[in-house]
Design an enzyme around this catalytic site. Structure first.
Site, short mmCIF file in Angstrom:
data_model
loop_
_atom_site.label_atom_id
_atom_site.label_comp_id
_atom_site.label_asym_id
_atom_site.label_seq_id
_atom_site.Cartn_x
_atom_site.Cartn_y
_atom_site.Cartn_z
N ASP A 143 56.72 31.62 54.05
CA ASP A 143 56.49 33.07 54.46
C ASP A 143 55.49 33.16 55.66
O ASP A 143 55.87 34.24 56.40
CB ASP A 143 54.95 32.93 53.64
CG ASP A 143 55.39 33.03 51.97
OD1 ASP A 143 55.77 31.56 51.17
OD2 ASP A 143 55.45 34.29 51.59
N ARG A 166 58.25 40.69 46.40
CA ARG A 166 57.88 40.23 47.02
C ARG A 166 59.50 39.05 48.24
O ARG A 166 60.30 39.24 47.83
CB ARG A 166 57.30 39.21 46.00
CG ARG A 166 57.88 39.14 44.79
CD ARG A 166 58.87 38.47 44.18
NE ARG A 166 58.71 36.92 44.69
CZ ARG A 166 59.89 36.11 44.99
NH1 ARG A 166 61.08 36.73 44.94
NH2 ARG A 166 60.42 35.12 45.60
N GLY A 167 58.70 38.05 48.53
CA GLY A 167 59.76 37.06 48.90
C GLY A 167 59.40 37.24 50.53
O GLY A 167 59.74 38.55 50.90
N ALA A 168 58.89 36.28 50.93
CA ALA A 168 59.11 37.25 52.99
C ALA A 168 60.21 37.89 53.15
O ALA A 168 59.33 39.11 54.20
CB ALA A 168 58.78 36.05 54.39
N ARG A 196 49.50 42.15 52.54
CA ARG A 196 49.63 40.59 51.94
C ARG A 196 49.28 40.35 52.81
O ARG A 196 49.96 40.61 54.05
CB ARG A 196 50.66 40.34 50.61
CG ARG A 196 50.90 41.12 49.62
CD ARG A 196 51.85 40.12 48.85
NE ARG A 196 52.02 38.83 47.85
CZ ARG A 196 52.80 37.73 47.64
NH1 ARG A 196 53.55 38.27 47.68
NH2 ARG A 196 52.33 37.28 47.11
N ASN A 233 53.57 28.39 52.28
CA ASN A 233 55.08 28.49 51.16
C ASN A 233 53.93 28.04 50.04
O ASN A 233 52.79 28.04 50.15
CB ASN A 233 56.54 27.84 50.97
CG ASN A 233 57.33 28.29 50.25
OD1 ASN A 233 58.23 29.30 50.68
ND2 ASN A 233 57.69 27.36 49.26
N LYS A 234 55.19 29.07 48.71
CA LYS A 234 53.97 29.10 47.57
C LYS A 234 53.43 27.87 47.02
O LYS A 234 53.60 27.05 47.49
CB LYS A 234 55.62 29.50 46.57
CG LYS A 234 54.85 29.83 45.38
CD LYS A 234 54.00 30.53 44.62
CE LYS A 234 54.43 31.57 45.29
NZ LYS A 234 53.60 33.06 45.55
N GLN A 271 58.09 32.89 39.67
CA GLN A 271 59.54 33.22 40.05
C GLN A 271 59.89 31.57 39.70
O GLN A 271 61.29 32.78 40.02
CB GLN A 271 58.30 32.99 41.86
CG GLN A 271 58.29 34.07 42.03
CD GLN A 271 56.06 33.46 41.75
OE1 GLN A 271 56.12 33.11 41.30
NE2 GLN A 271 55.45 34.50 42.68
O1 MRU Z 1 54.31 35.67 46.31
P1 MRU Z 1 55.77 35.58 46.65
O2 MRU Z 1 56.26 35.46 45.68
O3 MRU Z 1 56.19 36.53 47.38
O4 MRU Z 1 56.00 33.93 46.87
C1 MRU Z 1 57.58 34.32 47.34
C2 MRU Z 1 57.38 32.31 48.27
O5 MRU Z 1 56.61 31.33 48.25
C3 MRU Z 1 58.54 32.62 49.39
O6 MRU Z 1 59.11 30.90 48.79
C4 MRU Z 1 59.16 32.98 50.41
O7 MRU Z 1 58.36 33.65 51.07
C5 MRU Z 1 59.93 32.73 51.16
S1 MRU Z 1 61.42 33.67 50.09
C6 MRU Z 1 62.10 33.43 51.39
#
Ligand code: MRU
Length: 344
Positions: A232, A46-48, A87, A242-243, A191
């Protein structure tokens, strides 16, 4: 190892299983599209930016499976689409798949070479944006050591290496300009408390984990000099997905008069999306909210509302930091100049 790697000798994708951290360190291998899609959707990876690399390598997985299974060209296109769309919110996933797709006709080695380039470029971008972000924060706050609040996980686990918002934190630490990091736990999948706290501990960085509901109070009490988050998807006007929980942090920062900084590689800027209203926010299973670590924490039958992301309006963002520069969206009508050259 990195969060995302390619096993050259065997020809499959290797992922650190982020659902099991910090207590279990398990590496999963993906040699089918089903496995790649499942890993993305369960947040094994996970994470963009990390998803960008998986989008790229996922195409190679599909090509190798196509050879084994004798898929038609149309079937391959359909399976690549499944990876690309696994996703919806992080633009990097589709971007990574789209980046390597033109190389399919040249064979799997050409696709793998392009995916490897995605990895290298992402690490370079993260290191550069970390330097720029640290410079901006120290100049803006005027402090020799800053107290940072961060949300979700944006470190090496969320990227190909180094990190974005957490990359800036690491850069500040290297410069001896970091006092303390407040880590939002990041409900519902934690996370922050599971991944960010683990990364900071590995780096020897002082941190405190707090419940997400504490963030506004911590900021308004003057305990924080700057909040730094990842992204994201950044729309053309600077609105940033973002999250879930990020916009609440931004509102508190605006009220307290402290900077709210978004850090992301330019691959997260989506010029095809005009404003945050157009961003598709992933709605995940409500059961993730009504349970914690697999234990039910709400009455039997309670339904959960579980948007995985929120959108912070550009007016609440003090700075967007990419490897190409720092833009202060509240002072600018557009973030077009963040991206000098971009493949969408
Ligand atoms: O649902 P996730 O864990 O994939 O969400 C991730 C985030 O929101 C991060 O802040 C974002 O992807 C940036 S990662 C460098």
């Amino acid at each position: 190892m990195r969060a995302v790697e390619w096993n050259k000798s065997e020809g499959y994708l290797l992922l650190i299983d982020q659902t099991l951290l910090p207590d279990k360190h398990v590496v999963v291998s993906c040699s089918t599209v089903d496995q790649v899609v499942d890993a993305i959707q369960r947040l094994v990876v996970r994470g963009a930016p990390a998803l960008g690399a998986v989008g790229a390598y996922g195409v190679a997985v599909a090509m190798i499976q196509a050879q084994r299974a004798g898929w038609s060209a149309d079937q391959l296109v359909e399976q690549v689409r499944r990876v690309r769309d696994a996703r919806p919110t992080a633009v990097n996933l589709a971007w990574g798949a789209d980046r390597v797709t033109p190389f399919i006709s040249q064979g799997v080695d050409a696709v793998l070479a392009e995916a490897a380039a995605v990895m290298v470029e992402d690490e370079d971008a993260n290191r550069e944006l970390s330097r720029l972000g640290a410079d901006w924060i120290l100049a803006r706050t005027g402090r020799s050591k800053v107290r940072v609040l961060t949300h979700c996980n944006t470190g090496f686990l969320a990227t190909t290496a180094w990190g974005t918002a957490l990359g800036i934190v690491r850069e500040l630490h290297l410069r001896d300009a970091l006092e303390l990091v407040y880590v939002n736990e990041t409900r519902p999948l934690l996370q922050g408390s599971r991944l960010t706290a683990w990364e900071l501990r590995e780096e020897g960085i002082d941190y405190l984990v707090q419940v997400d509901g504490a963030a506004a109070s911590t900021i308004l009490r003057g305990l924080v000099d700057v909040a730094i988050i990842g992204a994201d998807r950044i729309a053309r006007n600077g609105d940033t997905a973002n999250k879930i929980g990020s916009v609440g942090v931004a509102l508190a920062c605006a009220d307290a008069g402290i900077p709210f900084v978004v850090a992301a590689p330019s691959t997260t800027v989506d010029l095809a999306t005009s404003t945050g209203e157009e961003i598709n926010i992933e709605l995940r299973d409500g059961a993730e909210v009504t349970a914690l670590g697999g234990v039910r924490i709400a009455p039997h039958g309670a339904k959960g509302f579980n948007p995985a992301f929120d959108v912070t309006p550009a007016r609440l963002i003090s700075a967007i930091v990419t490897e190409q520069g720092v833009v202060e969206p509240s002072k600018m009508p557009s973030v077009d100049n963040l991206v000098k050259e971009k493949t969408v």
